[in-house]
Scaffold this motif. Structure first.
Motif, PDB file in Angstrom:
ATOM      1  N   SER A 286     -47.745 -24.882  40.953  1.00  0.00           N
ATOM      2  CA  SER A 286     -47.278 -26.159  42.435  1.00  0.00           C
ATOM      3  C   SER A 286     -48.244 -26.925  42.018  1.00  0.00           C
TER       4      SER A 286
ATOM      5  N   ALA B 194     -41.169 -26.465  36.106  1.00  0.00           N
ATOM      6  CA  ALA B 194     -41.311 -28.053  37.319  1.00  0.00           C
ATOM      7  C   ALA B 194     -41.041 -29.244  36.926  1.00  0.00           C
ATOM      8  N   ARG B 195     -41.230 -29.089  35.559  1.00  0.00           N
ATOM      9  CA  ARG B 195     -42.010 -30.334  35.429  1.00  0.00           C
ATOM     10  C   ARG B 195     -40.622 -30.203  33.899  1.00  0.00           C
TER      11      ARG B 195
ATOM     12  N   ALA C 238     -47.941 -28.952  39.260  1.00  0.00           N
ATOM     13  CA  ALA C 238     -46.410 -29.474  38.901  1.00  0.00           C
ATOM     14  C   ALA C 238     -46.620 -31.258  39.768  1.00  0.00           C
TER      15      ALA C 238
ATOM     16  N   ARG D 299     -44.068 -25.891  50.064  1.00  0.00           N
ATOM     17  CA  ARG D 299     -43.957 -25.635  48.122  1.00  0.00           C
ATOM     18  C   ARG D 299     -45.805 -26.018  47.861  1.00  0.00           C
TER      19      ARG D 299
END
Length: 830
Positions: A263, A229-230, A266, A352
């Motif tokens: 999540s 994600a990052r 993130a 998400r």
């Protein structure tokens, strides 16, 4: 597909290669695909982050490898606790296997069986319907029963395998071995992956027990998900190894919880791991009293909920009010009283956070544990208005879809919210599981009046799609709902809906009871139209069991009552049923007059489908009355035309087969050669079982009289199976008796044991029904088999001829011949 390009030239169409199930249309300038290809996109996409399962992945891939030893298991069952990653593992395996050249060229079929829910489990019948349709079988040709669908499923998979199109079947969230067994391949080539919370040790599969991740795998999953994600710039996992290890421990090393925490991290790149550890520790201390294995998951859910906006949290708490296994965009919008675009954005936010996951373009679902958590979080939150909105959404949509989806020949009434019938069908595809659950569920969603009304709206949808199991379930539930309403008319309506569903499922005895209950209720309510309709159903059900004498009183009463109402179509149906009953009772003159009245009524109101049914009844009566001449043939041709115009391919096929049968009878009696299609080829699945059984019985009789005993036996076995325990008992007895004869009349295919068994079954049925002459003939057949060695061929042929005339219900059998033959048997066959 080929053909000459010259205008006006003869067209020659040829289709080569591939596997086809259902109708193939040939015409000039048509390009057909080389084969039916399963919907490969039906497999949900696996996550791009996957860790800690390499050994299990390799083991499962080895089981699926077509180049492995012949003893390799082609069915693998993965079991483990909720949230442990069973689904993700099999998705990873299926995706890799599909990518291997030559492993599964036929594609992958996937179904979530919803075995972890209490009320939304997928039935094997419904799953097989979807799989068969995905593999190219037309819905109208898919049989109704589980056993019949399983046989077709095995045949289709074997056919794909024979064509080099090996298929992988993925069955997720199974509740038990019983739910799964009918869905498993049996050809030794097709492979299957199954997941379940339970260890399915009696499934005969390769078992894999999936435990939580090892500590290293947990950390790897956290690191990969966060960096996915990052990016590599996010070094929090490496900068705080102790905190990372503590997070994995507090999550219980469950992949679901780990992904949620990743999540959340993130979403907030500035948040330190220590803060997450602190929050998780606080949550764990609050939940220690529950002493559950999934404490870490619940703690992660608490954290996830705390990161939602108030609007998102409100929707999250409302979503468990949806009764089905899936959450549609429309239902979510109705619950929260928001528009579709806003609902989509909020659902995306929940996705998400891993609190919901996509199940389709406009569908989401909650993990079982997340749903339980959301229900707990929703306690104390006012929900009555939300439920009212959800009920209104279901009713308005079902009413509009009801106007566009109906049984063949039904009129479309009511307002519409869909621009086209295709939209109504798509809405119903999306919402049907929820609608069924709303009709059959606990009062969390349904009120008695709501459940009863919704079941009525869904009935024509179930009829159209041949979803008899769902129809029976909702009708039974509606009947229970009616007990809570002090309204005899509504209770009668529920009874008649269940009666129709039972009739379609060939449970005629119970259907007659439900229709009679409905008639009594309508009578108390003063509803003459309803009373007449219900009485017609009573007579029709009794007639379907060949209890014609018992069917006459309610049918005559129905006609009398309906003549005093404006319900002309219902009157026409009652007259059709009455005509058949008169014919079954041997009163052919009055039967013909009554059937003609039915035709006239349907023509008067312009109901072409009803007219076709009445013409079918008239043609059957004329044939049974030994008036199978030009009038009978013309009547049946008119019935075929009516069914064709109204799109009822099932009854059209029955009428065509009856017409072929009459032609074959006439040819045989005139000493001319004739031929009939293979057994069942002209009788589409899902058609009228009583009519189809009658056609097969008479087909067998014609073939037997013509000396084609082997073909007759094939047809008669089908007739016996089609009658079954819930079909017409007299027809089952006649078919069994003729089957016994056909098995020994041909010297090249005599089977005395099976013949005796069939005749003994016929004797039991005839004795039960009080059919003494038929019973005597069947007993004579058994004695005939036992004394075959003492009979000459001429005497044997003569004996069979006499028995055939009686059992096959010819209008005027040779009674003297029967007595003469019977006396001869008693003297020892001479």
């Amino acid at each position: 597909m080929t053909g000459p390009a010259e205008s006006g030239g003869a067209v020659h169409n040829t289709i080569t290669g591939g596997t086809f199930f259902g109708t193939v249309v040939q015409a000039r300038n048509v390009t057909a695909p080389p084969r039916i290809v399963p919907a490969l996109a039906g497999l949900p996409a696996p996550s791009r982050t996957f860790a800690g399962r390499q050994d299990q992945l390799d083991s499962l891939l080895a089981c699926l490898d077509p180049g492995w030893s012949a003893s390799a298991a082609v069915v693998c069952a993965v079991s483990g606790m909720p949230g442990v990653g069973k689904t993700e593992l099999v998705l990873q395996v299926a995706a890799r296997a599909r990518a291997q050249s030559g492993w599964f060229p036929g594609g992958v079929l996937f179904c979530d069986l919803h075995g972890g829910t209490d009320g939304g489990r997928e039935s094997p019948e419904r799953v097989l319907h979807g799989f068969l349709h995905a593999l190219g079988v037309s819905p109208e040709t898919i049989p109704e029963g589980l056993e019949e669908r399983s046989r077709l499923w095995a045949t289709v998979l074997a056919n794909y395998a024979d064509q080099g199109l090996r298929v992988l079947v993925v069955l997720d969230n199974a509740s038990s071995a019983r739910q799964v067994k009918p869905l498993l391949p049996s050809d030794g080539t097709t492979a299957a992956l199954v997941t379940s919370r339970h260890r399915l040790s009696d499934l005969g599969a390769q078992l894999l027990d999936l435990d939580v991740l090892e500590a290293a795998g947990s950390l790897e999953l956290l690191r990969d998900a966060l960096q996915q994600a990052r990016g590599d710039a996010d070094t929090r996992m490496d900068d705080g190894p102790e905190e990372a290890t503590r997070i994995a421990e507090l999550c219980g090393h469950l992949p679901l919880a780990l992904r949620i925490v990743a999540s959340l991290l993130a979403d907030d790149p500035g948040r330190a791991l220590a803060s997450t550890v602190e929050d998780l520790t606080d949550a764990r201390s609050r939940l220690d009293e529950l002493e559950r294995e999934d404490l870490g998951v619940r703690a992660a859910f608490d954290l996830s909920l705390g990161r939602l906006t108030p609007d998102q949290a409100q929707l999250f708490r409302l979503l468990p009010l949806t009764p089905g296994p899936r959450i549609s965009l429309g239902a979510a919008a109705a619950l929260a009283d928001i528009d579709g675009r806003t609902a989509r954005r909020r659902l995306a936010a929940l996705a998400r956070a891993h609190l919901v996951e996509r199940s389709g373009e406009r569908l989401w679902r909650m993990h079982d544990l997340v749903r339980l958590y959301a229900l707990e979080q929703g306690h104390g939150v006012p929900s009555s208005d939300a439920l009212d909105r959800l009920r209104a959404y279901y009713v308005q949509g079902a009413e509009a879809a009801h106007a566009d989806i109906g049984a063949p020949g039904s009129d479309s009434h009511g307002w519409r919210i869909f621009a086209a019938p295709e939209q109504a069908g798509a809405w119903m595809d999306e919402e049907l599981p929820g609608l069924i659950a709303a009709t059959t569920g606990e009062p969390a969603i349904g009120r008695p009046d709501f459940g009863l009304y919704l079941a009525t709206l869904l009935a024509p949808v179930f009829h159209e799609r041949r979803l008899l199991e769902d129809w029976l379930t909702t009708a039974e539930s509606a009947l229970r709902c009616s007990h809570e309403i002090d309204d005899p008319g509504m209770a009668a309506a529920a009874s008649i809906n269940l009666g129709v569903a039972l009739s379609e499922g060939r449970q005629f005895r119970r259907a007659a009871e439900m229709y009679q209950r409905a008639a009594d209720g309508f009578r108390r309510a003063g509803d003459k139209s309803g009373e007449g309709m219900a009485l017609s159903g009573v007579g029709s059900s009794l007639g379907a069991m060949a209890e014609y004498t018992s069917a006459l009183p309610p049918l005559r009463r129905a006609v009398k009552v309906l003549r005093r109402t404006p319900e002309r179509q219902v009157l026409g149906l009652a007259l059709s049923n009455l005509g058949r009953a008169w014919g079954g009772a041997g009163k052919f003159d009055v039967a013909v007059r009554t059937a003609r009245q039915a035709v006239a009524v349907f023509r008067e109101v312009g109901d072409r489908h009803g007219e076709g049914e009445a013409l079918q009844a008239l043609g059957t009566v004329l044939h049974r009355a030994d008036r199978g001449g030009d009038e009978c043939l013309d009547v049946l041709r008119q019935a075929i035309e009516a069914f064709h115009e109204t799109g009822d391919s099932r009854l059209e096929g029955v009428a065509r087969s009856y017409l072929d049968l009459i032609g074959a009878e006439a040819a045989h009696e005139g000493g001319l050669p004739f031929s009939l299609p293979e057994v069942g080829a002209e009788l589409p699945e899902g058609g009228s079982h009583s009519m189809s059984g009658d056609v097969l019985l008479r087909r067998g009789a014609v073939l037997l009289r013509a000396g084609h005993a082997r073909q007759a036996a094939e047809s008669l076995r089908e007739a016996v199976d089609m009658s079954g325990e819930t079909g017409p008992r007299l027809g089952e007895g006649d078919a069994s008796a003729l089957l016994g004869m056909s098995l020994i009349i041909d010297p090249g295919s005599r089977s005395p044991d099976e013949a005796v068994s069939a005749l003994e079954a016929a004797v039991a049925i005839f004795r039960e029904l009080g059919e003494r002459q038929r019973e005597t003939m069947a007993l004579g057949g058994i004695q005939l088999i036992q004394g075959l060695r003492h009979l000459e061929k001429r005497e044997l042929d003569e004996a069979f001829g006499v028995l055939l005339e009686v059992i096959s219900a010819r209008p005027d059998p040779d009674r003297d011949g029967v007595r003469s033959w019977w006396h001869r048997l008693r003297r020892g066959g001479r």
